[in-house]
Design an enzyme around this catalytic site. Structure first.
Site, PDB file in Angstrom:
ATOM      1  N   ILE A 110       0.831  -1.211   0.084  1.00  0.00           N
ATOM      2  CA  ILE A 110      -0.105   0.066   0.218  1.00  0.00           C
ATOM      3  C   ILE A 110       0.848   1.169   0.126  1.00  0.00           C
ATOM      4  O   ILE A 110       0.482   2.307  -0.227  1.00  0.00           O
ATOM      5  CB  ILE A 110      -1.024   0.057   1.173  1.00  0.00           C
ATOM      6  CG1 ILE A 110      -0.147  -0.063   2.609  1.00  0.00           C
ATOM      7  CG2 ILE A 110      -1.987  -1.182   1.173  1.00  0.00           C
ATOM      8  CD1 ILE A 110      -1.182  -0.028   3.621  1.00  0.00           C
ATOM      9  N   ALA A 113       8.605   2.954   0.251  1.00  0.00           N
ATOM     10  CA  ALA A 113       9.645   4.068   0.708  1.00  0.00           C
ATOM     11  C   ALA A 113      11.321   3.350   0.152  1.00  0.00           C
ATOM     12  O   ALA A 113      11.287   2.205  -0.341  1.00  0.00           O
ATOM     13  CB  ALA A 113       9.585   4.222   1.985  1.00  0.00           C
ATOM     14  N   SER A 114      11.933   4.207   0.451  1.00  0.00           N
ATOM     15  CA  SER A 114      13.543   4.002  -0.130  1.00  0.00           C
ATOM     16  C   SER A 114      14.021   2.894   0.961  1.00  0.00           C
ATOM     17  O   SER A 114      14.952   2.043   0.414  1.00  0.00           O
ATOM     18  CB  SER A 114      14.405   5.016   0.129  1.00  0.00           C
ATOM     19  OG  SER A 114      14.170   5.589   1.459  1.00  0.00           O
ATOM     20  N   LEU A 115      13.623   2.791   2.372  1.00  0.00           N
ATOM     21  CA  LEU A 115      13.991   1.702   3.136  1.00  0.00           C
ATOM     22  C   LEU A 115      13.087   0.630   3.443  1.00  0.00           C
ATOM     23  O   LEU A 115      13.345  -0.391   3.927  1.00  0.00           O
ATOM     24  CB  LEU A 115      14.592   2.188   4.466  1.00  0.00           C
ATOM     25  CG  LEU A 115      15.562   3.541   4.504  1.00  0.00           C
ATOM     26  CD1 LEU A 115      15.780   4.181   5.812  1.00  0.00           C
ATOM     27  CD2 LEU A 115      16.920   2.856   3.701  1.00  0.00           C
ATOM     28  N   GLN A 117       8.572  -0.953   2.995  1.00  0.00           N
ATOM     29  CA  GLN A 117       7.210  -0.968   2.123  1.00  0.00           C
ATOM     30  C   GLN A 117       6.355  -1.457   2.992  1.00  0.00           C
ATOM     31  O   GLN A 117       6.590  -2.334   4.055  1.00  0.00           O
ATOM     32  CB  GLN A 117       7.266  -1.722   0.782  1.00  0.00           C
ATOM     33  CG  GLN A 117       7.920  -2.900   1.159  1.00  0.00           C
ATOM     34  CD  GLN A 117       8.488  -3.466  -0.094  1.00  0.00           C
ATOM     35  OE1 GLN A 117       9.308  -2.625  -0.835  1.00  0.00           O
ATOM     36  NE2 GLN A 117       8.385  -4.667  -0.524  1.00  0.00           N
ATOM     37  N   VAL A 118       5.113  -0.880   3.087  1.00  0.00           N
ATOM     38  CA  VAL A 118       3.921  -1.211   3.886  1.00  0.00           C
ATOM     39  C   VAL A 118       2.986  -2.377   3.192  1.00  0.00           C
ATOM     40  O   VAL A 118       2.614  -1.779   2.110  1.00  0.00           O
ATOM     41  CB  VAL A 118       3.517  -0.314   4.628  1.00  0.00           C
ATOM     42  CG1 VAL A 118       2.487  -0.638   5.552  1.00  0.00           C
ATOM     43  CG2 VAL A 118       4.660   0.697   5.291  1.00  0.00           C
ATOM     44  N   LYS A 131       5.063  -3.425   8.016  1.00  0.00           N
ATOM     45  CA  LYS A 131       6.097  -2.746   7.453  1.00  0.00           C
ATOM     46  C   LYS A 131       7.440  -3.914   7.365  1.00  0.00           C
ATOM     47  O   LYS A 131       7.637  -4.359   8.314  1.00  0.00           O
ATOM     48  CB  LYS A 131       6.582  -1.642   8.373  1.00  0.00           C
ATOM     49  CG  LYS A 131       7.772  -0.677   7.808  1.00  0.00           C
ATOM     50  CD  LYS A 131       7.616   0.632   8.763  1.00  0.00           C
ATOM     51  CE  LYS A 131       8.762   1.671   8.073  1.00  0.00           C
ATOM     52  NZ  LYS A 131       8.797   2.604   9.074  1.00  0.00           N
ATOM     53  N   ASP A 266       9.429  12.871  11.750  1.00  0.00           N
ATOM     54  CA  ASP A 266       9.074  12.725  10.386  1.00  0.00           C
ATOM     55  C   ASP A 266       7.742  13.188   9.869  1.00  0.00           C
ATOM     56  O   ASP A 266       7.187  12.587   9.331  1.00  0.00           O
ATOM     57  CB  ASP A 266       9.571  11.624   9.501  1.00  0.00           C
ATOM     58  CG  ASP A 266       9.637  11.685   8.156  1.00  0.00           C
ATOM     59  OD1 ASP A 266       9.864  12.800   7.687  1.00  0.00           O
ATOM     60  OD2 ASP A 266       9.894  10.600   7.593  1.00  0.00           O
TER      61      ASP A 266
END
Length: 544
Positions: A110, A113-115, A117-118, A131, A266
């Site tokens: 869904i 990201a760079s580090l 994913q979810v 995650k 963040d």
């Protein structure tokens, strides 16, 4: 190096027209923007580590000029997710077979990201968010960090001392934060710590951690659905009071930083949402931090001084916390702060006044007076990003009014006033003691004067190197004069070699002497203020 070399050469030519020597160049805002966009594309092309570095740079005004910050702020950590088979390997290495550990698991991520994913899944008939760390990212980040640490000493040669200090802190901070962000066990602890501080707050929601299905590279949390906090049209349809929401968001972050000492670091719009009940939802605690009590006290002093419009106290707080150089021109910096405070309240600012202050800066400050200590970098990131989100929610948002209300409600202004009174009492007591000691000391000094036994030691301070510059000019002048005399003698005695050598010496001395009389160029910048720039851009966007 191949990607960055053209930019580095361009920056070197800005300082010296011929790279190693020559006058500095004045670079237009359009050129700065073009370079910033090139830097943006380079960072994105180099992969996850440099995407994160760009995000961190976007909140570092002590390293980059405003145009770069504006362009890099668009660098969202939103990249295509890795293949499911690779992600499944990481997931099952941590938890075991997916089909056995979860009731249902959606193979489509869904968010990516760079580090990490979810994914969305189901566990005990409850929706959860899983995650998963991006496959192979640890070795890639380790290699990129080695490159960054290797290049910092090289970059230091292109900047002044203040920015060199900031580069060192930036590299250390980035190394620490990106390693922490890859550690999902730490993220779970930070999420639980922040959530515990808002247990009694009905206006804030944090997802619960499912510890049985979490580890160092996998984090399973309660799935909390919400509307993106900057989706103002949907929020209006939900009948959410956006002005009150902006105030609540600002107060929540002030509580985290000033009172709790642990905070979500963040707060970009992708990590903030609003649920159906109008509560603020916090996502992604990978980037989070702690604030030690000393820094908390100084931040309170800073906010209280801002609330009282006391620029002297603001400067004192900035110096004590290590953000402002002690030798900065206080008069000029006070005027800059006055403008910043007016801008924060949404007041109109005369550009003539801005230009006058910029001229003062050019005349009085030759080195960048600000620096950002390591323990304040994340706090600054939070402050700048949250303020941007709040202004998006409410264009008339007044940060100072909200901060003043929070400090007054929590009793910080009274505590600060009491501290001022106690400090004044201590100073008065010391003054009385000193007054009693002065007469005998004065009598001893007068006795030494009467006996011709008094010596005075004087030290000359020359922060602008005026004496050093004068000595160089005298030296160049003497060399020039000696060269002229020698050249004359060489010509008179028909000694060609001597005359040519002296001629070369005359040329070198003349160039050096001429350069020493050139005025040093100061800061060349176009002043920008957040709200004014926002108001100016709105009509332009409407026209487009």
């Amino acid at each position: 190096m191949r990607r960055f070399l053209p930019l580095l050469l361009a920056y070197a030519r800005d300082r010296h027209r011929f790279v190693l020597f020559g006058r500095s160049r004045t670079v237009s805002r359009a050129v700065h923007r073009e370079r910033a966009e090139r830097l943006l594309s380079i960072l994105f092309a180099l992969g996850p580590t440099f995407v994160k570095l760009g995000q961190l740079l976007s909140s570092r005004p002590d390293v980059l000029p405003p145009t770069y910050l504006e362009v890099l702020s668009a660098l969202q950590d939103d990249v295509p997710p890795a293949d499911w088979d690779d992600a499944r390997t990481v997931l099952e290495d941590e938890l075991g077979p997916v089909d056995e550990r979860f009731d249902d698991f959606d193979r489509e991520a869904i968010s990516g990201a760079s580090l990490g994913q979810v994914y969305r899944a189901s566990l005990d008939e409850e929706d959860v968010a899983v995650k998963v760390r991006r496959p192979g990212v640890e070795s890639l980040v380790a290699a990129d960090l080695r490159v960054i640490h290797w290049t910092v000493p090289l970059l230091r040669r292109f900047v002044d001392d203040a920015r060199a200090y900031s580069l060192d802190t930036l590299a250390d901070e980035f190394d620490r934060t990106i390693r922490q962000e890859m550690d999902y066990e730490r993220e779970a602890r930070m999420l639980e710590a922040v959530a515990a501080n808002f247990t009694d707050d009905a206006g804030v929601v944090h997802p619960d951690v499912i510890e049985s299905h979490s580890g160092k590279s996998v984090l399973t949390m309660e799935y909390v659905e919400g509307t993106k906090i900057t989706d103002v049209e949907t929020l209006d349809a939900m009948d959410v009071d956006r002005a009150a929401l902006a105030e609540r968001l600002q107060e929540a972050y002030m509580q985290m930083v000033i009172e709790d000492g642990v905070f979500h670091a963040d707060p970009h719009p992708g990590n903030l949402a609003v649920d159906d009940e109008g509560r603020i939802v916090f996502y992604d605690f990978g980037m989070s931090g702690r604030v030690d009590p000393y820094i908390q006290d100084k931040i309170v002093d800073f906010y209280v001084a801002i609330a009282r419009r006391d620029t002297d106290a603001v400067l004192d707080a900035l110096i004590e916390v290590g953000t402002l150089r002690p030798d900065a021109d206080r008069a000029v910096m006070a005027e800059v702060l006055e403008l910043a405070i007016e801008d924060a309240t949404g007041a109109e600012i005369e550009q003539r006044r801005v230009q006058r202050i910029v001229d003062q800066i050019e005349d009085s400050i030759y080195e960048f007076p600000f620096r950002l200590p390591r323990n304040l970098a994340l706090v600054l990131r939070v402050a700048t990003v949250v303020e941007g989100v709040c202004v998006t929610l409410d264009p008339e948002f007044d940060f100072i009014e909200t901060a003043t209300h929070f400090l007054t409600e929590r009793g910080y202004r009274e505590e600060t006033a009491r501290a001022y009174v106690e400090d004044a009492g201590n100073q008065l007591r010391q003054s009385v003691i000193s007054a009693a000691r002065i007469p005998p000391k004065a009598e001893r000094a007068l006795d030494r004067v009467e006996r011709d036994d008094l010596f005075v030691r004087a030290g000359i301070e020359d922060p602008d190197d005026v004496l050093d510059q004068l000595a160089r000019r005298i030296t160049y002048g003497l060399v020039l004069a000696a060269g002229i005399v020698t050249a004359g003698l060489g010509i008179a005695l028909d000694a060609t070699a001597v005359a040519l050598t002296a001629g070369a010496l005359i040329v070198v001395a003349t160039i050096a002497l001429r350069r020493s009389f050139r005025t040093r160029e100061g800061i060349s910048a176009r002043p920008q203020f957040t709200r004014q720039r926002l108001r100016q851009r709105e009509p332009e966007q409407d026209e487009e």
